[in-house]
Write a protein that holds these residues in place. Structure first.
Motif, short mmCIF file in Angstrom:
data_model
loop_
_atom_site.label_atom_id
_atom_site.label_comp_id
_atom_site.label_asym_id
_atom_site.label_seq_id
_atom_site.Cartn_x
_atom_site.Cartn_y
_atom_site.Cartn_z
N GLY A 107 0.83 -1.20 0.00
CA GLY A 107 0.00 0.00 0.00
C GLY A 107 0.86 1.25 0.00
N PHE A 108 1.94 1.20 0.76
CA PHE A 108 2.86 2.34 0.81
C PHE A 108 3.48 2.59 -0.56
N HIS A 109 3.87 1.50 -1.22
CA HIS A 109 4.52 1.62 -2.53
C HIS A 109 3.61 2.37 -3.52
N SER A 110 2.38 1.91 -3.65
CA SER A 110 1.51 2.55 -4.64
C SER A 110 1.01 3.92 -4.17
N ARG A 111 0.60 4.02 -2.92
CA ARG A 111 0.02 5.29 -2.45
C ARG A 111 1.07 6.39 -2.36
N SER A 112 2.30 6.01 -2.03
CA SER A 112 3.34 7.05 -1.93
C SER A 112 3.56 7.70 -3.29
N PHE A 151 12.42 2.24 -4.89
CA PHE A 151 11.91 0.90 -4.54
C PHE A 151 12.72 -0.21 -5.20
N SER A 152 13.21 0.05 -6.41
CA SER A 152 14.00 -1.00 -7.06
C SER A 152 15.47 -0.94 -6.68
N ILE A 200 7.79 -9.15 -2.86
CA ILE A 200 8.54 -7.89 -2.92
C ILE A 200 9.33 -7.82 -4.24
N TYR A 201 9.88 -8.94 -4.64
CA TYR A 201 10.58 -9.03 -5.93
C TYR A 201 9.63 -8.66 -7.07
N ASP A 202 8.41 -9.16 -6.98
CA ASP A 202 7.41 -8.86 -8.02
C ASP A 202 7.09 -7.37 -8.08
N GLN A 203 7.32 -6.69 -6.96
CA GLN A 203 7.10 -5.23 -6.95
C GLN A 203 8.37 -4.47 -7.31
#
Ligand SMILES: *[C@@H]1O[C@H](CO)[C@@H](O)[C@H](O)[C@H]1NC(C)=O
Ligand SMILES: *[C@@H]1O[C@H](CO)[C@@H](O)[C@H](O)[C@H]1NC(C)=O
Ligand SMILES: *[C@@H]1O[C@H](CO)[C@@H](O)[C@H](O)[C@H]1NC(C)=O
Length: 390
Positions: free
Chosen positions: A144-149, A169-170, A214-217
């Motif tokens: 949620g943090f990844h997308s919402r940020s 993130f990467s 997490i890898y998939d993200q």
């Protein structure tokens, strides 16, 4: 000899060697330092920098007394290994994702909470002391943090100065220190060692699922601490039935350390599998167990006193009383008195409060793991972005 042709050949060979080294099995000395812009941490109290405090009430004094001089969301008198890791990259300390006040997540976020397990528990925090924010929940929060940020950051202004960009993130280092509570939770439910061992594959399968998620993200760099010698901790020594024959020469309970080592061997196998499944990931397995156990078993040599006695607590063989923990108070004649008091000098003690290590012990561990001598592959922390051929 000395012909230009021969010299040329030598040069070409050298170039080919350097190229092959950098493309496949990099030699450590030829590797560049990684420039991690952010750290995302997952774990339990060993790396909680304020998560449980934000959600369920602040850790009180004397936590934080040595370094921060006030409680700082950590179950420790000072800094944790994750703090030393952040410092080593020149990054600020990680804010807890759950901390809504004053947090800056530009350089990462910490999803760990004290009492967290990998597997969701069937008990409440009040019943068992285990946090409901198990690893899968930490992943939901991360996701949620990844997308919402990114959505919020696109509004610009101050949001750009509080949230990481997508690239972070990467390029981030993903750190993990979790599993200890999965082992104790079974014992606290009166399970036998065989019963605890029997559910470890399930625990690890849930762990590897999260690493893959997490890898998939886009996560690529993983730094995974194994679990420590839980049989050397006062809260285990005090609470679980242990016979004299099960205590080793350093005062640790062998059966619980054996289970921790069993868990670690399976964790290491899981990491080997993950490397095959995640071709672009660099995954470092860090043997924190060995460092902690060698610190405890050679405490005096390293300048520490009685290694299995808590600095902060209330009485008994281990200065640990689960009903009167570090910082607990009683009221006498209308006046509050702290009866879970800290020792004189926490810098010479390994165990802080019966469950957690002191800052001095955390620093000792960090200093030994950072150069890669306890890592697989044996790369220093600052080179944890490199994937070595295995
Ligand atoms: C919680 O209960 C469910 C359903 O009985 C079970 O499958 C699961 O293993 C339990 N979890 C733990 C950590 O004991
Ligand atoms: C948040 O921290 C970053 C450094 O990691 C800094 O550049 C930025 O200015 C900080 N944001 C605020 C609002 O202070
Ligand atoms: C509390 O007050 C009573 C009555 O004044 C006194 O006898 C007692 O010693 C006090 N206890 C402590 C711990 O000060």
């Amino acid at each position: 000899m000395g012909s230009p042709c021969f010299a040329m050949l030598l040069l070409l060979k050298l170039i080919a060697l350097v190229l092959s080294l950098s493309s496949t099995t990099d030699s450590v000395s030829s590797l560049a330092s990684c420039d991690f812009p952010a750290i995302f941490n997952f774990g339990d109290s060993n790396s909680d920098t304020g998560g449980l405090s934000a959600a369920f009430g602040q850790a009180g004094p004397p936590h934080g007394m040595t370094y921060f001089h006030h409680p700082a969301g950590r179950y420790c008198n000072g800094r944790l290994k994750i703090d030393f890791i952040a410092e080593s990259f020149g990054l600020p300390f990680l804010n807890a994702f759950l901390d809504a006040v004053g947090s800056n997540f530009t350089h990462g976020a910490n999803f760990a909470t004290a009492g967290s397990t990998i597997r969701l528990q069937n008990t409440t925090l009040q019943q068992s002391g285990f946090s409901p924010i198990s690893l899968n929940v930490q992943f939901y929060q991360y996701s949620g943090f990844h997308s919402r940020s990114q959505t919020v950051r696109s509004q610009g202004g101050v949001f750009e100065q509080l949230l990481p960009n997508e690239e972070a993130f990467s390029r981030a280092l993903y750190t993990f220190d979790i599993g200890q509570n999965d082992l104790t939770s079974g014992y606290f439910l009166d399970m036998s060692t065989d019963q605890v061992k029997a559910y470890i594959p399930d625990v690890l399968s849930q762990f590897t699922t999260i690493v893959k998620d997490i890898y998939d993200q886009g996560g690529r760099y993983f730094w995974i601490h194994n679990t420590g010698p839980v049989g050397c901790l006062p809260y285990v020594l005090d609470r679980l039935l242990i016979t004299a024959a099960q205590i080793d020469r350093y005062g640790c309970a062998t059966p619980f350390n054996d289970v921790a080592q069993y868990f670690n061997s399976k964790l290491k196998e899981s990491v080997v599998q993950l490397r095959k499944q995640l071709p672009l990931a660099a995954i470092t397995y860090v043997d924190v167990y060995s460092v902690k156990y060698s610190l405890i078993s050679h405490a005096r040599k390293h300048g520490f006193k009685n290694p299995v006695r808590a600095c902060c607590g209330h009485g008994g063989k281990y200065n640990f009383n689960r009903y009167r923990g570090c910082g607990s108070k009683i009221t006498v004649n209308g006046t509050q008195i702290m009866i879970g008091k800290p020792c004189e000098d926490p810098t010479t003690v390994i165990n802080w409060d019966g469950v957690h290590y002191t800052e001095a012990a955390n620093k000792f561990v960090f200093d030994r793991i950072k150069d890669g001598s306890f890592s697989d592959p044996p790369l220093p922390l600052k080179m944890a972005c490199h994937r070595l051929a295995h």
